[in-house]
Design a protein around this motif. Structure first.
Motif, mmCIF file in Angstrom:
data_model
loop_
_atom_site.group_PDB
_atom_site.id
_atom_site.type_symbol
_atom_site.label_atom_id
_atom_site.label_comp_id
_atom_site.label_asym_id
_atom_site.label_seq_id
_atom_site.Cartn_x
_atom_site.Cartn_y
_atom_site.Cartn_z
ATOM 1 N N GLN A 34 39.737 36.911 35.644
ATOM 2 C CA GLN A 34 39.151 37.744 36.697
ATOM 3 C C GLN A 34 39.993 37.672 37.973
ATOM 4 O O GLN A 34 40.208 38.708 38.638
ATOM 5 C CB GLN A 34 37.717 37.303 36.990
ATOM 6 C CG GLN A 34 37.040 38.143 38.065
ATOM 7 C CD GLN A 34 35.554 37.881 38.145
ATOM 8 O OE1 GLN A 34 34.738 38.679 37.708
ATOM 9 N NE2 GLN A 34 35.171 36.757 38.731
ATOM 10 N N GLU A 35 40.476 36.490 38.312
ATOM 11 C CA GLU A 35 41.340 36.340 39.490
ATOM 12 C C GLU A 35 42.621 37.159 39.341
ATOM 13 O O GLU A 35 43.179 37.651 40.327
ATOM 14 C CB GLU A 35 41.683 34.866 39.701
ATOM 15 C CG GLU A 35 40.514 34.021 40.195
ATOM 16 C CD GLU A 35 40.840 32.542 40.212
ATOM 17 O OE1 GLU A 35 41.996 32.191 39.874
ATOM 18 O OE2 GLU A 35 39.953 31.734 40.557
ATOM 19 N N GLN A 36 43.082 37.307 38.091
ATOM 20 C CA GLN A 36 44.278 38.093 37.825
ATOM 21 C C GLN A 36 43.980 39.587 37.708
ATOM 22 O O GLN A 36 44.864 40.391 37.425
ATOM 23 C CB GLN A 36 44.935 37.591 36.534
ATOM 24 C CG GLN A 36 45.472 36.167 36.644
ATOM 25 C CD GLN A 36 45.946 35.612 35.312
ATOM 26 O OE1 GLN A 36 45.537 36.070 34.244
ATOM 27 N NE2 GLN A 36 46.820 34.613 35.373
ATOM 28 N N LEU A 37 42.691 39.960 37.922
ATOM 29 C CA LEU A 37 42.235 41.359 37.927
ATOM 30 C C LEU A 37 42.318 42.025 36.552
ATOM 31 O O LEU A 37 42.405 43.250 36.441
ATOM 32 C CB LEU A 37 43.014 42.187 38.960
ATOM 33 C CG LEU A 37 42.976 41.668 40.401
ATOM 34 C CD1 LEU A 37 43.782 42.583 41.310
ATOM 35 C CD2 LEU A 37 41.546 41.541 40.908
ATOM 36 N N TYR A 38 42.266 41.210 35.477
ATOM 37 C CA TYR A 38 42.268 41.766 34.128
ATOM 38 C C TYR A 38 40.864 42.088 33.641
ATOM 39 O O TYR A 38 40.673 42.996 32.822
ATOM 40 C CB TYR A 38 42.918 40.783 33.148
ATOM 41 C CG TYR A 38 44.408 40.645 33.302
ATOM 42 C CD1 TYR A 38 45.246 41.753 33.252
ATOM 43 C CD2 TYR A 38 44.986 39.390 33.499
ATOM 44 C CE1 TYR A 38 46.617 41.622 33.403
ATOM 45 C CE2 TYR A 38 46.353 39.248 33.650
ATOM 46 C CZ TYR A 38 47.164 40.369 33.595
ATOM 47 O OH TYR A 38 48.530 40.223 33.741
ATOM 48 N N ILE A 39 39.875 41.311 34.097
ATOM 49 C CA ILE A 39 38.516 41.462 33.611
ATOM 50 C C ILE A 39 37.531 41.383 34.774
ATOM 51 O O ILE A 39 37.907 41.049 35.898
ATOM 52 C CB ILE A 39 38.149 40.366 32.584
ATOM 53 C CG1 ILE A 39 38.112 39.003 33.289
ATOM 54 C CG2 ILE A 39 39.106 40.367 31.401
ATOM 55 C CD1 ILE A 39 37.394 37.928 32.509
ATOM 56 N N LYS A 40 36.266 41.660 34.454
ATOM 57 C CA LYS A 40 35.181 41.453 35.405
ATOM 58 C C LYS A 40 34.105 40.633 34.716
ATOM 59 O O LYS A 40 33.663 40.968 33.607
ATOM 60 C CB LYS A 40 34.603 42.795 35.874
ATOM 61 C CG LYS A 40 33.472 42.633 36.878
ATOM 62 C CD LYS A 40 32.989 43.978 37.397
ATOM 63 C CE LYS A 40 31.889 43.791 38.427
ATOM 64 N NZ LYS A 40 31.413 45.090 38.969
#
Length: 261
Positions: free
Chosen positions: A44-50
């Motif tokens: 999530q921090e890498q903006l791949y998932i939520k």
């Protein structure tokens, strides 16, 4: 297996299946819940998932409407609490409109034991929820949006114009002071606006993540609403602005606590 390799495989599963549950990851990779949560936090921090209740979903590009089942998993506890608080505003004898959406569906779930109320809706999921209850349900008809499980268009608008409604419970994809409420789909925004205009009271039911965002199609300004029901994480500037506009504000805690201002 290295942790990076595991996270890459988790990401592949999410992108393919559009959702993944924590319990499934623990079984598949034979790791602890704490390890899975760390993996998901990193992704999530890498903006791949939520992160969502019990798992994760892929990040949706800005301006794209997420699938219904994906939205249903997002902010689940908040929506349940909002739905319960909003349903308590319905009294015997009411004719109400329930908008499409995952939060208004929670309102519907809390009406199943009521008697002598009428619900008008274009949501197939709400119709299903109330099918075996004592609630009288009217379907608006119109063009079916299969991925949204709803009906919209001119037929739905024309049908809605035939009814007098005490309360309209309205959802939204975005809420700002400049643009009011907005939605991903223009036709549904127009059905929503018609419902607001037909109702004596319009009640906005949205979780706090909707505030500060504008979606594709504008529906109306916040001045149309008698009451807004949301969760306690709504930004302070919106609390202040809503109070300044003399709109009733009800904030709920995911566990079910209610605050009013």
């Amino acid at each position: 297996m290295l942790s990076e390799e595991r996270r890459n495989q988790i990401l592949e599963i999410i992108n393919h299946d559009k959702i993944i549950k924590i319990k499934d990851i623990t079984k598949r990779f034979n790791v602890s819940i704490a390890t899975v949560r760390r993996d998901l936090d990193i992704l999530q921090e890498q903006l791949y998932i939520k992160r969502v209740y019990g798992g994760a979903i892929p990040v949706t590009p800005s301006g794209t409407e997420p699938l219904y089942f994906t939205r249903e998993m997002e902010n689940r506890a908040e929506k349940i609490a909002i739905g319960k608080a909003a349903a308590e505003m319905v009294v015997e004898g009411d004719t109400i409109y329930l908008d499409i959406g995952t939060t208004t569906q929670e309102v519907g779930r809390n009406l199943k034991k009521m008697n002598n109320i009428t619900v008008i809706t274009s949501s197939l999921t709400i119709m299903t929820e109330l099918a075996n209850s004592n609630v009288t349900v009217y379907s608006l008809g119109g063009k079916i949006r299969p991925h949204e499980l709803s009906m919209s268009g001119s037929i739905a608008i024309h049908s809605l114009e035939q009814f007098c409604v005490q309360k309209a419970f309205i959802g939204a994809a975005g809420v700002t002071f400049d643009e009011g409420i907005s939605d991903f789909n223009y036709e549904e925004a127009q059905v929503r606006l018609t419902a607001i205009k037909r109702a004596k009271q319009a009640i906005l039911v949205v979780d706090s993540t909707k505030f500060g965002n504008n979606a594709f199609a504008r529906t109306c300004s916040l001045d149309y609403f008698h009451t807004i029901v949301t969760d306690i994480n709504v930004p302070k500037k919106y609390i202040d602005g809503i109070n300044d506009r003399k709109i009733n504000l009800v904030t709920v805690q995911p566990a079910g606590g209610i605050e009013t201002s």
